[in-house]
Write a protein that holds these residues in place. Structure first.
Motif, PDB file in Angstrom:
ATOM      1  N   ASN A  98      52.435 -80.303  27.354  1.00  0.00           N
ATOM      2  CA  ASN A  98      51.468 -80.295  28.452  1.00  0.00           C
ATOM      3  C   ASN A  98      51.114 -78.835  28.773  1.00  0.00           C
ATOM      4  O   ASN A  98      51.683 -77.903  28.205  1.00  0.00           O
ATOM      5  N   ASP A  99      50.200 -78.645  29.686  1.00  0.00           N
ATOM      6  CA  ASP A  99      49.712 -77.300  29.993  1.00  0.00           C
ATOM      7  C   ASP A  99      50.810 -76.406  30.568  1.00  0.00           C
ATOM      8  O   ASP A  99      50.872 -75.213  30.253  1.00  0.00           O
ATOM      9  N   ASN A 100      51.653 -76.958  31.408  1.00  0.00           N
ATOM     10  CA  ASN A 100      52.744 -76.175  31.992  1.00  0.00           C
ATOM     11  C   ASN A 100      53.727 -75.718  30.909  1.00  0.00           C
ATOM     12  O   ASN A 100      54.142 -74.561  30.889  1.00  0.00           O
ATOM     13  N   LEU A 122      55.851 -71.610  27.008  1.00  0.00           N
ATOM     14  CA  LEU A 122      55.976 -71.173  25.619  1.00  0.00           C
ATOM     15  C   LEU A 122      55.315 -69.811  25.445  1.00  0.00           C
ATOM     16  O   LEU A 122      55.899 -68.902  24.840  1.00  0.00           O
ATOM     17  N   CYS A 123      54.108 -69.661  25.975  1.00  0.00           N
ATOM     18  CA  CYS A 123      53.405 -68.385  25.866  1.00  0.00           C
ATOM     19  C   CYS A 123      54.204 -67.265  26.522  1.00  0.00           C
ATOM     20  O   CYS A 123      54.283 -66.146  25.993  1.00  0.00           O
ATOM     21  N   ASP A 150      51.072 -64.384  27.043  1.00  0.00           N
ATOM     22  CA  ASP A 150      50.530 -64.862  28.323  1.00  0.00           C
ATOM     23  C   ASP A 150      49.005 -64.895  28.344  1.00  0.00           C
ATOM     24  O   ASP A 150      48.412 -65.735  29.013  1.00  0.00           O
ATOM     25  N   GLU A 151      48.378 -64.004  27.576  1.00  0.00           N
ATOM     26  CA  GLU A 151      46.912 -63.978  27.554  1.00  0.00           C
ATOM     27  C   GLU A 151      46.342 -65.271  26.975  1.00  0.00           C
ATOM     28  O   GLU A 151      45.247 -65.688  27.350  1.00  0.00           O
ATOM     29  N   LEU A 152      47.077 -65.931  26.089  1.00  0.00           N
ATOM     30  CA  LEU A 152      46.604 -67.203  25.530  1.00  0.00           C
ATOM     31  C   LEU A 152      46.581 -68.296  26.595  1.00  0.00           C
ATOM     32  O   LEU A 152      45.660 -69.106  26.632  1.00  0.00           O
ATOM     33  N   ALA A 153      47.612 -68.324  27.427  1.00  0.00           N
ATOM     34  CA  ALA A 153      47.694 -69.347  28.471  1.00  0.00           C
ATOM     35  C   ALA A 153      46.550 -69.200  29.473  1.00  0.00           C
ATOM     36  O   ALA A 153      46.097 -70.184  30.057  1.00  0.00           O
ATOM     37  N   ALA A 154      46.072 -67.963  29.667  1.00  0.00           N
ATOM     38  CA  ALA A 154      44.983 -67.716  30.615  1.00  0.00           C
ATOM     39  C   ALA A 154      43.602 -67.885  29.978  1.00  0.00           C
ATOM     40  O   ALA A 154      42.606 -68.023  30.691  1.00  0.00           O
ATOM     41  N   ASP A 155      43.536 -67.899  28.670  1.00  0.00           N
ATOM     42  CA  ASP A 155      42.263 -68.020  27.954  1.00  0.00           C
ATOM     43  C   ASP A 155      41.733 -69.448  28.085  1.00  0.00           C
ATOM     44  O   ASP A 155      42.421 -70.409  27.743  1.00  0.00           O
ATOM     45  N   PRO A 156      40.498 -69.629  28.565  1.00  0.00           N
ATOM     46  CA  PRO A 156      39.937 -70.977  28.711  1.00  0.00           C
ATOM     47  C   PRO A 156      39.922 -71.770  27.399  1.00  0.00           C
ATOM     48  O   PRO A 156      39.964 -72.998  27.421  1.00  0.00           O
ATOM     49  N   ALA A 157      39.897 -71.088  26.270  1.00  0.00           N
ATOM     50  CA  ALA A 157      39.906 -71.774  24.974  1.00  0.00           C
ATOM     51  C   ALA A 157      41.249 -72.450  24.689  1.00  0.00           C
ATOM     52  O   ALA A 157      41.341 -73.304  23.807  1.00  0.00           O
ATOM     53  N   PHE A 158      42.294 -72.067  25.450  1.00  0.00           N
ATOM     54  CA  PHE A 158      43.637 -72.607  25.205  1.00  0.00           C
ATOM     55  C   PHE A 158      44.333 -73.101  26.473  1.00  0.00           C
ATOM     56  O   PHE A 158      45.446 -73.618  26.403  1.00  0.00           O
ATOM     57  N   ALA A 159      43.724 -72.943  27.628  1.00  0.00           N
ATOM     58  CA  ALA A 159      44.386 -73.226  28.904  1.00  0.00           C
ATOM     59  C   ALA A 159      44.739 -74.697  29.101  1.00  0.00           C
ATOM     60  O   ALA A 159      45.707 -75.017  29.796  1.00  0.00           O
ATOM     61  N   THR A 160      43.967 -75.588  28.496  1.00  0.00           N
ATOM     62  CA  THR A 160      44.254 -77.020  28.633  1.00  0.00           C
ATOM     63  C   THR A 160      44.532 -77.617  27.260  1.00  0.00           C
ATOM     64  O   THR A 160      44.088 -77.075  26.232  1.00  0.00           O
ATOM     65  N   SER A 168      43.283 -80.290  25.950  1.00  0.00           N
ATOM     66  CA  SER A 168      42.051 -80.684  25.262  1.00  0.00           C
ATOM     67  C   SER A 168      41.376 -79.471  24.617  1.00  0.00           C
ATOM     68  O   SER A 168      40.850 -79.570  23.504  1.00  0.00           O
ATOM     69  N   ALA A 169      41.423 -78.318  25.275  1.00  0.00           N
ATOM     70  CA  ALA A 169      40.863 -77.101  24.689  1.00  0.00           C
ATOM     71  C   ALA A 169      41.702 -76.648  23.487  1.00  0.00           C
ATOM     72  O   ALA A 169      41.145 -76.198  22.473  1.00  0.00           O
ATOM     73  N   ARG A 170      43.016 -76.786  23.593  1.00  0.00           N
ATOM     74  CA  ARG A 170      43.883 -76.402  22.466  1.00  0.00           C
ATOM     75  C   ARG A 170      43.657 -77.306  21.262  1.00  0.00           C
ATOM     76  O   ARG A 170      43.691 -76.843  20.122  1.00  0.00           O
ATOM     77  N   VAL A 171      43.422 -78.576  21.497  1.00  0.00           N
ATOM     78  CA  VAL A 171      43.140 -79.500  20.391  1.00  0.00           C
ATOM     79  C   VAL A 171      41.862 -79.052  19.670  1.00  0.00           C
ATOM     80  O   VAL A 171      41.825 -78.978  18.441  1.00  0.00           O
ATOM     81  N   VAL A 172      40.819 -78.735  20.426  1.00  0.00           N
ATOM     82  CA  VAL A 172      39.556 -78.291  19.844  1.00  0.00           C
ATOM     83  C   VAL A 172      39.739 -76.972  19.083  1.00  0.00           C
ATOM     84  O   VAL A 172      39.139 -76.764  18.030  1.00  0.00           O
ATOM     85  N   ASN A 173      40.584 -76.089  19.598  1.00  0.00           N
ATOM     86  CA  ASN A 173      40.751 -74.749  19.033  1.00  0.00           C
ATOM     87  C   ASN A 173      42.053 -74.578  18.257  1.00  0.00           C
ATOM     88  O   ASN A 173      42.525 -73.450  18.076  1.00  0.00           O
ATOM     89  N   ARG A 174      42.604 -75.669  17.788  1.00  0.00           N
ATOM     90  CA  ARG A 174      43.879 -75.678  17.052  1.00  0.00           C
ATOM     91  C   ARG A 174      43.899 -74.653  15.920  1.00  0.00           C
ATOM     92  O   ARG A 174      44.869 -73.926  15.759  1.00  0.00           O
ATOM     93  N   VAL A 175      42.851 -74.603  15.115  1.00  0.00           N
ATOM     94  CA  VAL A 175      42.863 -73.737  13.926  1.00  0.00           C
ATOM     95  C   VAL A 175      42.935 -72.260  14.302  1.00  0.00           C
ATOM     96  O   VAL A 175      43.402 -71.450  13.507  1.00  0.00           O
ATOM     97  N   ARG A 176      42.509 -71.884  15.484  1.00  0.00           N
ATOM     98  CA  ARG A 176      42.656 -70.499  15.960  1.00  0.00           C
ATOM     99  C   ARG A 176      44.015 -70.277  16.592  1.00  0.00           C
ATOM    100  O   ARG A 176      44.620 -69.213  16.412  1.00  0.00           O
ATOM    101  N   LEU A 177      44.497 -71.248  17.342  1.00  0.00           N
ATOM    102  CA  LEU A 177      45.712 -71.075  18.125  1.00  0.00           C
ATOM    103  C   LEU A 177      46.990 -71.098  17.290  1.00  0.00           C
ATOM    104  O   LEU A 177      47.856 -70.230  17.448  1.00  0.00           O
TER     105      LEU A 177
END
Length: 181
Positions: A49-51, A56-57, A63-73, A75-84
């Motif tokens: 989950n997001d928490n 983990l970050c 920590d910058e990843l957790a604050a990035d809107p591309a990875f903050a949730t 659903s965003a992490r699923v979309v951006n999996r290949v980058r994350l």
């Protein structure tokens, strides 16, 4: 048992008709939730989950990843999996598995080492569950038990498998010769 491991992909298929592609040790719906290679072995990390992702970050110094809107949730992490995933993998690869596991444990991030067969056989949990028992007939041969308990006992046999031809005499009897009881 195999179908039990398919509950998430089957639910996705039934709900949306999606046939999910495989993600190795990961799952389509949660990122990151997979095995990562550490400096000396593999560690399954389930930041489900997001928490947990933020924790983990924090452990990884990302920590910058957790604050990035591309990875903050999620659903965003699923979309951006290949980058994350490569960013997390690069950090995890520099960590000793036991140290990383302890740091994740301290924050409540689910994780577990991926063990080799010999490590599983001798693991304290395997022993505590009494998953192996010595065979009565062949001293020293451990037999693997059934992975369930009935009334706090594991059903098991402690007899060895029959030797080739050992029961042929029984199999050759006519039905009228078969002992009853």
């Amino acid at each position: 048992t195999g179908l039990a491991w398919m509950t998430i992909p089957l639910a996705g298929y039934e709900a949306a008709g999606d046939v999910r592609k495989p993600y190795g040790s990961g799952v389509a719906e949660i990122v990151p939730y997979q095995a990562f290679e550490t400096a000396d072995g593999w560690l399954m990390i389930a930041a489900g989950n997001d928490n947990l992702f933020r924790k983990l970050c924090s452990v990884l110094g990302l920590d910058e990843l957790a604050a990035d809107p591309a990875f903050a949730t999620n659903s965003a992490r699923v979309v951006n999996r290949v980058r994350l995933i490569p960013m997390i993998a690069a950090k995890v690869a520099t960590c000793a598995p036991d140290e990383l596991a302890a740091r994740l444990d301290a924050l409540g991030v689910p994780n577990a080492p991926l063990l080799t067969t010999d490590q599983v056989a001798r693991h304290p949990q395997t022993q505590a569950l009494e998953m192996t028992v010595e065979c009565d007939d062949d001293a020293g041969l451990p037999l693997v038990g059934v992975p369930l308990s009935l009334d706090a006992k594991r059903p098991r046999t402690t007899r060895r498998a029959p030797k080739l031809g050992e029961h042929n005499r029984i199999l050759k009897r006519k039905p009228s010769e078969t002992p009853v009881g």
